[in-house]
Enzyme design. Structure first.
Site, PDB file in Angstrom:
ATOM      1  NE  ARG A 159     -28.803 -23.125  76.800  1.00  0.00           N
ATOM      2  CZ  ARG A 159     -29.032 -24.433  76.726  1.00  0.00           C
ATOM      3  NH1 ARG A 159     -30.189 -24.880  76.264  1.00  0.00           N
ATOM      4  NH2 ARG A 159     -28.138 -25.290  77.160  1.00  0.00           N
ATOM      5  CB  SER A 236     -22.694 -20.311  78.681  1.00  0.00           C
ATOM      6  OG  SER A 236     -22.361 -21.505  79.359  1.00  0.00           O
ATOM      7  CD  GLU A 341     -26.881 -18.579  77.077  1.00  0.00           C
ATOM      8  OE1 GLU A 341     -27.571 -19.029  78.004  1.00  0.00           O
ATOM      9  OE2 GLU A 341     -25.954 -19.206  76.547  1.00  0.00           O
TER      10      GLU A 341
END
Length: 349
Positions: A159, A236, A341
């Protein structure tokens, strides 16, 4: 220009100046112009991975809206797909599936634009963009030049990339290498394999994989729906914690002491250590699906605890308060720190 209309959370105050750039040339000119004036610049794509302050952004927002997708045969059995940064990501995935190209099907249903995918190294259901990425064209804001970087030069990891968390470059277009066999990449994710009724490692027609992924994501509130507040999220909100081996062993021991020795603790291999499930930790720390934030204006999704949602009249301050409560709660119970995130604009967590 209120930015709430340009984010999937439907949150964010006004921008002082707003420019919609419909070509790569317009993106370059707009960013260069704002940079030369010395004013703050926010480059905004699909708004699916960003949280903007209620006060908005005191500067220029450049909204990327460039379009264009081309295909070129590179070697037998492979196709190079080039997509402009402003293309809707799932539309591009759908086109590849319709053309029988394999490699992106597990990334179906993810909101946002193409330009964000290498920055975030977008991944889902056992596949990451890094596996099929060839190169990106970008504007280097330090030099003002347009450059091409290969996938190897982007520092792609879980990520993240060298582009994440910085404002030194703007992605203009992205190239992927896909197989033209009509079959998917090997299915690695157990939940997806079970849904498809195949063993891990098998390949499946790309259209079957896409449909199964979309069904799974809808069941978790992860496919955008204007009428469903459970999808008013940034996807998320927390990444799965990746820990070095020693820290992972210590964390698992602490978790086991809390949940009991007979409870299976989800963990997955990662370079140099392992990865824990953020959703599992959140639920075991006492935050159930639908857990409300301030005034019930925001909440955890009723479908998936990793998504923080705007129930329609929430504010960014409400969402930050809920995120902090969840993060601190998990740390208090398990000693594991969750990291946000989304890109935070004008807010801290």
């Amino acid at each position: 220009m209120p930015l709430s209309g340009y984010t999937t959370l439907r949150l964010g105050g006004p921008a002082t100046r707003f420019i919609e750039a419909r070509t790569a040339r317009e993106v370059v000119d707009a960013v260069r112009g704002a940079d030369s004036s010395g004013e703050p610049v926010l480059v905004l794509g699909g708004g699916s991975n960003v949280l903007v302050a209620d006060e908005g952004f005191d500067g220029t927002v450049v909204h990327i809206a460039s379009k264009g997708v081309t295909e070129d045969c590179t070697t037998p059995g492979l196709v190079q797909l080039t997509a402009e940064a402003g293309e809707n990501w799932d539309d591009v995935v759908a086109k590849t599936v319709a053309a029988g190209l394999g490699g992106l099907e597990c990334l179906s249903g993810i909101p946002g634009l193409v330009g964000a995918t290498p920055v975030q190294n977008v991944g889902a259901y056992g596949v990451e963009v890094a596996e099929v990425l060839v190169s990106v064209d970008l504007l280097d804001r330090a030099s003002g030049e347009v450059r091409t970087l290969t996938a190897d030069q982007l520092g792609l990891a879980y990520r993240t990339s060298v582009l994440k968390g910085t404002n030194r470059a703007v992605v203009l277009r992205v190239r992927f290498e896909l197989a033209d066999t009509g079959m998917s990449a090997p299915i690695r994710y157990a939940e997806l394999a079970n849904t498809l009724g195949v063993a891990p490692g098998e390949r499946v027609p790309v259209d079957r994989v896409r449909q199964s992924v979309l069904d799974l994501r809808r069941g978790k509130g992860m496919v955008l729906d204007e009428d469903d507040h459970d999808t008013w999220s940034a996807g998320s909100f927390f990444t799965n914690p990746v820990l070095p081996r020693g820290e992972l062993d210590d964390a698992v021991a602490r978790i086991a002491a809390h949940v009991g020795p007979d409870v299976r603790i989800p963990q997955y291999p990662a370079e140099g250590g392992g990865k824990l499930s953020a959703a599992w930790l959140i639920e075991r720390a006492g935050f159930a699906k639908g857990y409300p934030g301030p005034g019930g204006r925001v909440s955890l999704s009723h479908s998936h605890t990793l998504a923080l949602t705007n129930r329609g009249d929430g504010t960014t301050a409400d969402l930050v308060a809920l995120a902090a409560e969840v993060r601190d709660g998990v740390h208090k119970v398990f000693g594991v720190r969750l990291e946000a995130e989304p890109v935070l604009v004008g807010v801290t967590l």
